[in-house]
Design a protein around this motif. Sequence first.
Motif, mmCIF file in Angstrom:
data_model
loop_
_atom_site.group_PDB
_atom_site.id
_atom_site.type_symbol
_atom_site.label_atom_id
_atom_site.label_comp_id
_atom_site.label_asym_id
_atom_site.label_seq_id
_atom_site.Cartn_x
_atom_site.Cartn_y
_atom_site.Cartn_z
ATOM 1 N N ILE A 6 22.648 42.017 3.802
ATOM 2 C CA ILE A 6 23.108 41.618 2.471
ATOM 3 C C ILE A 6 24.504 42.188 2.282
ATOM 4 O O ILE A 6 24.705 43.402 2.334
ATOM 5 N N THR A 7 25.465 41.319 2.069
ATOM 6 C CA THR A 7 26.852 41.749 1.925
ATOM 7 C C THR A 7 27.084 42.391 0.556
ATOM 8 O O THR A 7 26.190 42.419 -0.287
ATOM 9 N N ARG A 8 28.293 42.877 0.357
ATOM 10 C CA ARG A 8 28.615 43.563 -0.898
ATOM 11 C C ARG A 8 28.554 42.630 -2.102
ATOM 12 O O ARG A 8 28.273 43.059 -3.223
ATOM 13 N N ASP A 9 28.793 41.328 -1.901
ATOM 14 C CA ASP A 9 28.696 40.362 -2.991
ATOM 15 C C ASP A 9 27.328 39.674 -3.024
ATOM 16 O O ASP A 9 27.200 38.550 -3.498
ATOM 17 N N ASN A 10 26.306 40.344 -2.476
ATOM 18 C CA ASN A 10 24.897 39.923 -2.579
ATOM 19 C C ASN A 10 24.639 38.571 -1.930
ATOM 20 O O ASN A 10 23.946 37.712 -2.497
ATOM 21 N N SER A 24 23.019 36.930 1.535
ATOM 22 C CA SER A 24 22.196 37.264 2.693
ATOM 23 C C SER A 24 22.678 36.475 3.910
ATOM 24 O O SER A 24 22.731 35.240 3.870
ATOM 25 N N THR A 74 32.466 42.047 1.732
ATOM 26 C CA THR A 74 32.042 40.777 1.137
ATOM 27 C C THR A 74 31.914 39.712 2.220
ATOM 28 O O THR A 74 32.302 39.926 3.379
#
Length: 285
Positions: A75-79, A81, A125
Amino acid sequence: MNVVAVVIAVVIVALIVVALSIRVVTQYEKGVWFRLGRVIGVREPGLRFIIPVVDRLWKVSLRIVTMPIQSQGIITRDNVSVDIAAVAYFRVVDAVKSVVVIENVYAAIGQIAQTTLREVVGQHTLDEALAETKVINANIREILDVTTLERGVEVTLVELKDIQLPDSMKRAMARQAEAEREKRAKIIAAEGESMAAAALGDASDTMMAHPLALQLRNLQTLIELGVDKNTTVVFPAPLMSAIGDVGSFFARETAAATALVPPAVSQPGSTPIAKGSPEVVRTSN
């Protein structure tokens, strides 16, 4: 006969001992030499002899190993997947540490690489993960080196191999890319219109400075229209202006002639002369 048997037995035992004592270390390897469980040295490539049962020579490969890192759900920093797979390249730089400090260096590097990949990518992100892969690769390598150098292993390269996006994100990115292309197309069209307007302004200035240029342009247009067989009727602008000038000329001449005719004097009992009439009506007696 007993002596011969003993000699044969001794020779056989000697051959077995020699066979157990001989070790060959290839060029891409180093041998870690154990004696009674303790490390007493490192053997370079070549023919080496050890004491059977007492000594043990552990061969360690120094070649670069390619290890695929399994796809990880991150899961990246900007949510967002994503599933990311990578590949790591490493080699043993300290044969003793790679044998003594860690039991299975390959399994350890694989596990450390997976956790480091998840940690580093999770701090970026989605756009950064797609556009700044070199930065992410360098960060993963630095973190791995700090951990693996203590175990006698150096990570030479880490590369993100595959990034799988959700279908919804793929559709959103496709719409974004299409909008970006439309924006660039409109900007290019506007720039073309601006350049065309500037060129037309320069052309109009040239035609004003050289009146014959407009006439030549009209003739060129007539030639272009007459290439194909058609029924188009064209009235050039100079012809229309000439017709207008002729009409104005006749109007001025008519006004001037009317102004030169003297007005008739009306007498009692007479019928007035119609203005502009060539006949004169006689008066009654």
